[in-house]
Design a protein around this motif. Structure first.
Motif: not given
Length: 140
Positions: A103-114, A131-136
């Motif tokens: 399973t992959q989980v994608h999100h971004y750091d505060p600098n916008g790095v995926k 429950s929060v829109a992705y990508p931000p």
């Protein structure tokens, strides 16, 4: 998180054959198995490797974000990680990788790095839904 290690780096390229040849010539890397994904690409394995460490994605030059796409870490504790992201109101995308136990989980750091974190675990889709829109969306 115990057992955390760098899994792979992903590079966008408009020069797939040239890029594959570069990694073969200088690092003895070779193309190998890749699951059916939405984008065209190639996964490169070390000469004696059992998993891909460079992921290449076909992309036209000049896309937003440049040609570096993301880095990935191998982790453990999928549901705990998803719970941390939810508790922090972080936008993320979690999905099973086809034809694998991952399973992959994608999100971004505060600098916008995926960031991608890969778990050798699966879970019911409702347990890993965000429950929060992705990508931000960017804020001014």
């Amino acid at each position: 998180m115990q057992g955390l290690r760098l899994d792979h780096a992903t590079i966008r390229t408009a020069k797939m054959e040239e890029t594959v040849a570069f990694f073969a010539r200088f690092l003895s890397m070779k193309p190998g198995w890749r699951p059916p994904l939405r984008s065209d690409g190639t996964w490169l394995y070390a000469e004696d490797g059992d998993y891909p460490i460079i992921h290449l994605i076909e992309a036209p030059p000049g896309q937003a974000g440049g040609m570096f796409d993301h880095f990935a870490l191998r982790g453990s504790g999928l549901l705990e990680y998803v719970r941390k992201l939810r508790n922090a109101c972080q936008s993320f995308e979690a999905k099973a990788l086809p034809d694998t136990p991952f399973t992959q989980v994608h999100h971004y750091d505060p600098n916008g790095v995926k960031i991608e974190v890969i778990f050798e675990e699966t879970a019911q889709p409702h347990l890993i839904a965000c429950s929060v829109a992705y990508p931000p969306t960017a804020t001014a």
